[in-house]
Design a protein around this motif. Structure first.
Motif, short mmCIF file in Angstrom:
data_model
loop_
_atom_site.label_atom_id
_atom_site.label_comp_id
_atom_site.label_asym_id
_atom_site.label_seq_id
_atom_site.Cartn_x
_atom_site.Cartn_y
_atom_site.Cartn_z
N VAL A 17 0.81 -1.22 0.00
CA VAL A 17 0.00 0.00 0.00
C VAL A 17 0.84 1.27 0.00
O VAL A 17 0.32 2.35 0.16
CB VAL A 17 -1.02 0.03 1.17
CG1 VAL A 17 -2.01 -1.09 1.05
CG2 VAL A 17 -0.32 -0.01 2.51
N GLN A 51 -6.94 5.53 0.73
CA GLN A 51 -7.59 4.25 0.46
C GLN A 51 -8.52 3.93 1.62
O GLN A 51 -8.37 4.47 2.71
CB GLN A 51 -6.55 3.14 0.34
CG GLN A 51 -5.57 3.32 -0.79
CD GLN A 51 -4.55 2.21 -0.84
OE1 GLN A 51 -4.85 1.07 -0.53
NE2 GLN A 51 -3.34 2.55 -1.23
N ASP A 55 -9.81 -1.89 2.66
CA ASP A 55 -8.92 -2.34 1.58
C ASP A 55 -7.49 -2.50 2.07
O ASP A 55 -6.82 -3.47 1.72
CB ASP A 55 -8.97 -1.37 0.40
CG ASP A 55 -10.27 -1.42 -0.37
OD1 ASP A 55 -11.05 -2.39 -0.20
OD2 ASP A 55 -10.52 -0.48 -1.15
#
Length: 84
Positions: A17, A51, A55
């Protein structure tokens, strides 16, 4: 095992991420049905990374579930990661 899990989780976060210089902190949940360890790092990072916390948590859980010593890792609620 705790140190290795923390290292694996931090690596997963950085590579999956894009979270740099972020440390995952695990705690022992009050209710053992929520795993041996839990983290809310995805909730903390959601705004910064742009985000959804769920997720981010799913990406971390998926990466951790592949590691030896982890029976399972799953997302709980809106972005907690529980690990057994």
């Amino acid at each position: 095992m705790f140190d290795q899990l923390t290292s694996d989780a931090n690596f997963a976060l950085r590579t999956l991420v894009g979270g740099e210089d972020v440390r995952i902190e695990f705690t022992i949940p009050k209710d053992r049905q929520h795993g041996d360890l839990t983290t809310s790092v995805a909730l903390r990072l959601a705004r910064t990374l742009g985000q959804s916390p769920k997720d981010i948590a799913q990406k971390i859980a998926d990466a951790l579930s592949q590691k030896s010593g982890v029976a399972k890792a799953e997302v709980a609620g809106n972005g907690y990661v529980n690990v057994w």
